[in-house]
Each structure stands twice: as C-alpha cells, then as structure tokens.
Design an enzyme around this catalytic site. Structure first.
Site, PDB file in Angstrom:
ATOM      1  N   HIS A  96       0.865  -1.183   0.000  1.00  0.00           N
ATOM      2  CA  HIS A  96       0.000   0.000   0.000  1.00  0.00           C
ATOM      3  C   HIS A  96       0.900   1.232   0.000  1.00  0.00           C
ATOM      4  O   HIS A  96       1.931   1.260   0.672  1.00  0.00           O
ATOM      5  CB  HIS A  96      -0.908  -0.004   1.233  1.00  0.00           C
ATOM      6  CG  HIS A  96      -1.979   1.038   1.136  1.00  0.00           C
ATOM      7  ND1 HIS A  96      -1.714   2.374   1.342  1.00  0.00           N
ATOM      8  CD2 HIS A  96      -3.291   0.961   0.815  1.00  0.00           C
ATOM      9  CE1 HIS A  96      -2.835   3.069   1.155  1.00  0.00           C
ATOM     10  NE2 HIS A  96      -3.804   2.223   0.833  1.00  0.00           N
ATOM     11  N   GLU A 168      -3.941   1.466  -7.440  1.00  0.00           N
ATOM     12  CA  GLU A 168      -4.370   2.608  -6.631  1.00  0.00           C
ATOM     13  C   GLU A 168      -3.512   3.832  -6.961  1.00  0.00           C
ATOM     14  O   GLU A 168      -2.404   3.973  -6.416  1.00  0.00           O
ATOM     15  CB  GLU A 168      -4.197   2.295  -5.145  1.00  0.00           C
ATOM     16  CG  GLU A 168      -5.107   1.215  -4.625  1.00  0.00           C
ATOM     17  CD  GLU A 168      -5.400   1.413  -3.139  1.00  0.00           C
ATOM     18  OE1 GLU A 168      -6.575   1.437  -2.777  1.00  0.00           O
ATOM     19  OE2 GLU A 168      -4.446   1.559  -2.352  1.00  0.00           O
TER      20      GLU A 168
HETATM   21  P1  PGA Z   1      -9.792   5.684  -0.088  1.00  0.00           P
HETATM   22  O1  PGA Z   1      -8.553   4.739   0.254  1.00  0.00           O
HETATM   23  O2  PGA Z   1     -10.913   4.801  -0.572  1.00  0.00           O
HETATM   24  O3  PGA Z   1     -10.110   6.390   1.190  1.00  0.00           O
HETATM   25  O4  PGA Z   1      -9.341   6.614  -1.166  1.00  0.00           O
HETATM   26  C1  PGA Z   1      -8.197   3.666  -0.553  1.00  0.00           C
HETATM   27  C2  PGA Z   1      -7.002   2.952   0.003  1.00  0.00           C
HETATM   28  O5  PGA Z   1      -6.112   3.602   0.570  1.00  0.00           O
HETATM   29  O6  PGA Z   1      -6.895   1.719  -0.060  1.00  0.00           O
END
Ligand code: PGA
Length: 257
Positions: A96, A168
C-alpha cells in the site's frame, strides 16, 4: 470466465476496538439479508483481527490484514509477522502506498512479502500506483511497469493466479479525485498484457485486478462495468457499513461474468 469479483475494505487506523466490532456487526447484519457472488474482505488493524475473525466465523465475510513484516520472527519491535496472524486472516494487503512511503518498502520487498504470504496460504492484495508528480511528468506507464514486472518476475504461474493486484493511483487515495474509467481501463490492459507476455493470455484474464482510490457507492459502477476491474479496494467508505454494503451491492450488479 469463472472468477468472482472482490471488494476489500481497508479500515486503516480509523476505528477504536469497540467501533471496529460495531462496524463489523452492522455490516454482517446487512450481508445476512442478501446473497452476493462477491468475495468480501475487511481489513481491521492488528489488535482487532482476532476478535473480528471470531465474529466472521460462519458468515460470508472474510478477514485481511493491512501489512506484514517480511521476516517470520525475531527482534523487530512493533512489527507483526505472518505466522502471528495466519490463523485469523485469509487476505493481506501489501505494498500500500502509505506503507511504501512510511516504511520505504521497495518493489523487491513487496514481492518478498507477497511470496511469504503465499507460502502461508494467505491471498496477497498487492497495491501499485503512481504519484501525482509522476502522472504530471507522464511517467505513469513507466512506474507501473516497474512495479508490475518486479512482482510478476518473482512469482510462478500458480502463485500469480492466487494473487490480487490493486491499481491505486496515489493521488486518488482519500482525495475525492479519481481517474476516469478509460484511464483505469488502460491500466488494467497494461497489467494483463504484461502477464500475457510473461506467461499467457489465459492467466492474464484470470488474475483478479482491482481499482482503489476514493471509491464510493455512486462511482464504483464505472470501474467495474467501464474499466473492467474485478473489484475495488475501499478505504474511507469502508468504515461506514451502509456505504460499504452499497459498494458491494453495486459491484455485484455491474460485474459481467
Ligand atoms: P480511499 O482509500 O478509498 O479512502 O481513497 C483507498 C485505500 O487507501 O486503499
């Protein structure tokens, strides 16, 4: 294609122990009323894992961790190893961007953690993504390819099939700013193409790819139907049981099997 979509709730460090149990129970209550062809995982902080895993027994919900140390044991103050959580979780997020930034996890480290999880039978959810700066500098493809190549070169066919990859974009996390479905579609294609080049098209189709970053119930449909993602990784909205439930429901509705 017989793959099930995945919805992952990353609770980050947002909930007290008591609130975590309450959020889980509220979600479970809603989930009991409906049947979805969706794998749903919630990822609480470490101290709540055991209690929530107990609550999750005999429910449709599964549990994940948010990160893991790369060693199995030793003098690592403040860290948690895979064997300490393997009885409670079936998933674990790795790479992450918040962890990559804070703990300086390199792509090699992320690949190492992925392999470690797989040897313990835990499904890794591996995050990749570019920063805002890299996006402005038109470095997105280069950065993503580096992350993807590092991961897939560390895995064999069977391991990769068991791994979930979450795209992401870092600038979309918690900001309310999101890529449009075409941009996400291009990234899904890029990942599948790379897997296809290294392995084959069949594997490339079967690996589950998620989108994450400011996902809400009213925008999730475009990433599933339009961008061809196999699910979503949800941060902020996942600690609100009703919102998270709506996201699961919309993923189920929009996913083409
Ligand atoms: P968010 O976070 O949905 O608050 O943008 C996603 C994540 O960090 O996995």
């Amino acid at each position: 294609m017989d793959k099930r979509p995945v919805v992952v709730g990353n609770w980050k460090m947002e909930l007290s122990h008591k609130s975590a149990l309450e959020v889980f129970s509220a979600l479970e209550k809603m989930m009991k009323e409906k049947e979805f062809e969706v794998d749903v995982a919630v990822c609480p902080s470490f101290p709540a894992l055991h209690a929530i895993a107990d609550l999750a027994k005999h429910t449709s919900l599964t549990i994940g961790a948010q990160n893991i140390h790369e060693e199995d044991r030793g003098a690592y103050t403040g860290s948690v190893s895979v064997s300490q959580i393997k009885d409670f979780v079936s998933w674990c997020i790795v790479g992450h961007s918040e962890v990559r930034q804070r703990e300086h996890d390199s792509d090699e480290m992320v690949a190492m953690k992925t392999r470690l999880l797989l040897t313990h039978g835990i499904t890794p959810i591996v995050c990749i993504g570019e920063t805002q700066e890299q996006r402005f500098d038109e470095q997105t493809t280069r950065v993503l390819l580096q992350q993807i190549d590092s991961l897939i070169s560390a895995l064999d066919r069977v391991s990769l099939l068991k791994t979930v990859i979450a795209y992401e974009p870092i600038w979309a996390i918690g900001t309310g700013e999101m890529p449009d479905s075409n941009e996400v579609y291009e990234v899904m294609l890029l990942i599948r193409k790379r897997i296809s080049q290294k392995f084959d098209g069949d594997l490339a189709d079967r690996v589950r790819l998620l989108y994450g970053g400011s996902v809400k119930s009213d925008n999730v449909g475009q990433y599933i139907a339009g961008a061809g993602a196999d699910g979503v990784l949800v941060g902020g909205a996942s600690i609100h049981p009703r919102d998270f439930f709506e996201i699961i429901s919309n993923v189920s509705k929009h996913y083409a099997r």
